[in-house]
Design an enzyme around this catalytic site. Structure first.
Site, PDB file in Angstrom:
ATOM      1  N   GLU B 185       0.829  -1.216   0.000  1.00 51.46           N
ATOM      2  CA  GLU B 185       0.000   0.000   0.000  1.00 51.46           C
ATOM      3  C   GLU B 185       0.853   1.252   0.000  1.00 51.46           C
ATOM      4  O   GLU B 185       2.027   1.229   0.341  1.00 51.46           O
ATOM      5  CB  GLU B 185      -0.945   0.028   1.197  1.00 51.46           C
ATOM      6  CG  GLU B 185      -0.336  -0.381   2.518  1.00 51.46           C
ATOM      7  CD  GLU B 185       0.872   0.392   2.957  1.00 51.46           C
ATOM      8  OE1 GLU B 185       0.771   1.645   2.948  1.00 51.46           O
ATOM      9  OE2 GLU B 185       1.899  -0.222   3.306  1.00 51.46           O
ATOM     10  N   GLU B 328       4.529  -0.464   1.321  1.00 55.09           N
ATOM     11  CA  GLU B 328       4.586  -0.683  -0.135  1.00 55.09           C
ATOM     12  C   GLU B 328       4.441  -2.163  -0.505  1.00 55.09           C
ATOM     13  O   GLU B 328       4.286  -2.501  -1.673  1.00 55.09           O
ATOM     14  CB  GLU B 328       5.904  -0.189  -0.756  1.00 55.09           C
ATOM     15  CG  GLU B 328       6.195   1.274  -0.588  1.00 55.09           C
ATOM     16  CD  GLU B 328       7.510   1.691  -1.242  1.00 55.09           C
ATOM     17  OE1 GLU B 328       8.166   0.861  -1.895  1.00 55.09           O
ATOM     18  OE2 GLU B 328       7.873   2.877  -1.124  1.00 55.09           O
TER      19      GLU B 328
END
Lengths: 361, 361
Positions: B185, B328
C-alpha cells in the site's frame, strides 16, 4: 569492535598473516553509503537492517557500487568420534551419505542455493570415507573423523591449524569480484562438539548451550549433556586459546569454517553464517580477531539451544525466525537472498530528486 | 479456526458470495504433504516453519505438486483526509508522487519484486489525483481520498463495500494457476487510519497500537494519538461490524487489501501480508470469515507499534525481523522468496530411499 587488536602467534604462518591482513571497515565509504541511503525514495532508516547490511557490505568491499552477485555456499563435512556415545539420532554413516546427496543436488541446501542463485561447494575436510573425485567436491581431507572427545582430544593442534588453513586457502581460491560466502556443514554428532566448544569459549555451562540436534529423546539428551561435561573435564581446553579449544573438543568442519571466515575477512569478502555449528566456527574466528564480527552476517535463529549465546558472544543478530535446525547452510543460503536485496535496493532505487518526490516536511 | 462460521449479510452480493466460497483447507492433501515432508532427506521437522508453509500451501491449492511461481504484489494507493491534522512526516502530495515512482520502477517495492521475480500492480483505489493510463496501473478509483476521520467518517458504507469489491474483482482477475499474492500500500497518513481501525477491532487503546509512521517527532506523535482517540469518539464505529469500522476510520487501500484477501481465499490463492497497514486490511478480512487466517502468510515484524497486536488478533506470525517500516509491500515481497523456497524444497528434495541415506536410528 575496537581499533587495537591482539593477535597471538598461533603456530601457523598462514593463519598469522591472514589475521594481520584483516582491517576495520572503511568508514568513509560507509558514510558515503549512508548519504546515498538517505536520499533514496523512502523515509529515513525505513529499510531497517537492510540499510545496515548494505552499508557494511560497502565498508567491507569498498568502492561505490557494492556487488555480492557471486554467491557460494561452502559446506564443510567431517565425522565425529563422539558419535559412538549415542549422542545423535542418526548413525555416523549418514555423514558420507549426505555428502553424496549434496553432490547429486538432492539435499535441502542444493534446492535453496539454486533458488537464490548460489553455487554449492562441498569440502571433505574430515570425513571417514574415501570419495571419488566429483564436480563440486573439494577433496581437502585433514583427518578421518575426530577422536571421541569424551575420552580424549578431537585432534592434534597441528591438525586443528591445518583445518583452519584449509578454510583460508579455499577463501583465497574463491576470492573473486562480487563474492559473497555462506557457511554450511555436515557431520553427525557435530552439535555435541559445537556445544562443548561454545561452552568453553563463552563460559556457559554445557546444559545451557546443548540442544537436541537432529532430534534426540530426553534420555539421549541427558546423556549428551553428560558427554559434553565429560569432554570438557577430560580435555580441559585452554579457554583463552581458540585453537586449543578447537583441537580439544571441536571438529574438522568447525575449523574449516573458522578458516573460511578468516580468509574471507582478509580478502574483504562478507560471509553469511548459518546455524549453531557454523556459528561455533565463527566464534573461533571471532576470538582470533576482534574485527571479524564486522564481516559476518547472521542468518537465522536456530532451534538449537546455544545458538543465540554463540551469536551474542560474536555480536551479530539473526533476522530469519523459521525454527530451522537442519544446518548444511540452509538458513545462510536463504538469508543470502535478503542480503542481496539490500544491495540491489542501494544500487537501483530512485532518489527523491530523480523521481520528483517531495522530502520530509 | 473452527468449522462453523457466521457470515453476516454485508450489503454486498459479491462480498457475501465470496465469503460463502471460502472453505477450510484440504486436510487429506495436508496429510499427504506431511508424509512426503517426513520422507525427504532431513531430520523430521528440521525445516521448521518452511514445512508448515508448504503444507498450508498444499492445503490451499490442492493437488500433489504445489505451485506458487506466479507471484504478484498488489500495491493499493489511497489518500487520507486526516493528513491535514499533521500526523505524518510527509505531505499528502507524496501519495501520487510515489505511485508514479512505482510505475516508473524506482521504488523499493519495484527493486524487491524484481529480485524475487514478482510482478507489481499498482491500484489507484482512492488517490486524490488523476493518473494517465500507464502499464502496471489499475485505475479503480472509488474515492478521491477519505474524509478527515478526526471530524467525521472516512467514507460511506457503500464506498467501503465498493473498495472491498474492487479488491475481490482484482483477485478474480489475477486468479491464475500457481498464483501467490502479496499485499502492499501507499497512502500518506494511513498508519493513523490503521491504528484507529486496529484499536476498534482489537479493543486495545489507541496509544497501544500507534507508532511513528514514516518518522514523526514526540510532539507529532502525541498529536497523532489524540487524533485517533478523537476519530474513534467522533465516529463511534460498531466494533462488531468490520465494514462499519472500515467506513468510519479506515481507508480505501485498506478496504482494497481486505477485498483482495477475501477474493484470494475464495479462489484458493495464498496471500503474503506486508506490514501494519496491510495487516489492518487482513484483520478486516479475518473478522469477516474465520478461515481467512489459514490463507495468510505473515512476512515481517514491523517497527510500527500495533503491528504485532493485529497479527496476533488474526493468528499469524511473521518470520522476518528486519526493523522495516516502509510498507509498499516490501516485507511481503521479500518473504515471497522464502515461501517459494519452501515449495521448491518440497518438490525438489531427494527422499531417504532415492538418495540412499539411512533414516533415524
Amino acid at each position: 569492535m575496537n581499533g587495537t587488536m591482539v593477535i597471538r602467534q598461533t603456530g601457523s604462518a598462514l593463519l598469522d598473516s591472514s589475521l594481520e591482513a584483516i582491517t576495520p571497515l572503511d568508514k568513509s565509504v560507509m558514510e558515503r553509503a549512508q548519504a546515498r541511503l538517505d536520499n533514496l525514495t523512502k523515509p529515513k532508516d525505513s529499510l531497517g537492517y537492510l540499510e545496515e547490511f548494505v552499508k557494511r557490505i560497502a565498508g567491507i568491499t569498498g568502492g561505490t557500487a557494492p556487488d555480492i552477485s557471486s554467491k557460494t555456499v561452502f559446506v564443510f563435512a567431517g565425522d565425529h568420534g563422539v558419535a559412538a556415545e549415542g549422542v545423535s539420532a542418526f548413525p555416523a554413516e549418514v555423514t558420507p551419505q549426505m555428502v553424496l546427496n549434496f553432490l547429486a543436488g538432492g539435499a535441502a541446501i542444493n534446492v535453496i542455493a539454486r533458488h537464490v542463485g548460489a553455487a554449492v561447494k562441498v569440502i571433505d575436510i574430515g570425513v571417514n570415507f574415501d570419495f571419488d573425485s566429483t564436480p563440486g567436491l573439494l577433496k581437502k581431507k585433514v583427518i578421518r573423523g575426530t577422536g571421541n572427545i569424551a575420552k580424549g582430544p578431537a585432534m592434534t593442534r597441528a591438525d586443528a591449524l591445518k583445518c583452519i588453513e584449509t578454510g583460508i586457502e579455499i577463501a583465497q581460491e574463491f576470492a573473486l569480484k562480487g563474492a559473497l560466502f555462506a557457511t554450511g556443514e555436515m557431520g553427525i554428532a557435530n552439535t555435541t562438539a559445537s556445544s562443548a566448544l561454545v561452552s568453553a569459549l563463552t563460559g556457559l555451562a554445557p546444559a545451557e548451550v546443548t540442544g537436541r540436534g537432529t532430534g534426540i529423546d530426553d534420555k539421549s539428551y541427558a546423556r549428551k549433556v553428560g558427554v559434553i561435561e565429560e569432554a570438557l573435564r577430560v580435555n580441559s581446553p585452554d579457554v583463552t586459546d581458540p585453537v586449543d579449544v578447537l583441537a580439544k573438543v571441536g571438529g574438522a568442519e568447525i575449523g574449516g569454517i573458522a578458516g573460511l571466515i578468516i580468509g574471507a575477512a582478509a580478502n574483504k569478502i562478507p560471509v553469511v553464517v548459518d546455524g549453531f555449528i557454523s556459528t561455533a566456527g565463527a566464534l573461533v574466528a571471532s576470538k582470533l580477531h576482534p574485527e571479524i564480527e564486522r564481516y559476518l552476517f547472521a542468518s537465522h535463529s536456530s532451534v538449537e539451544r546455544g545458538h543465540r549465546a554463540a551469536l551474542d558472544a560474536i555480536g551479530i543478530r539473526p533476522f530469519l525466525d523459521l525454527n530451522l535446525r537442519l544446518g548444511e547452510g540452509t538458513g545462510a543460503a536463504l538469508a543470502m537472498g535478503s542480503i542481496e536485496a539490500s544491495v540491489k535496493l542501494y544500487n537501483e532505487m530512485a532518489t527523491f530528486d530523480s523521481a520528483g518526490v517531495t522530502g520530509k516536511e
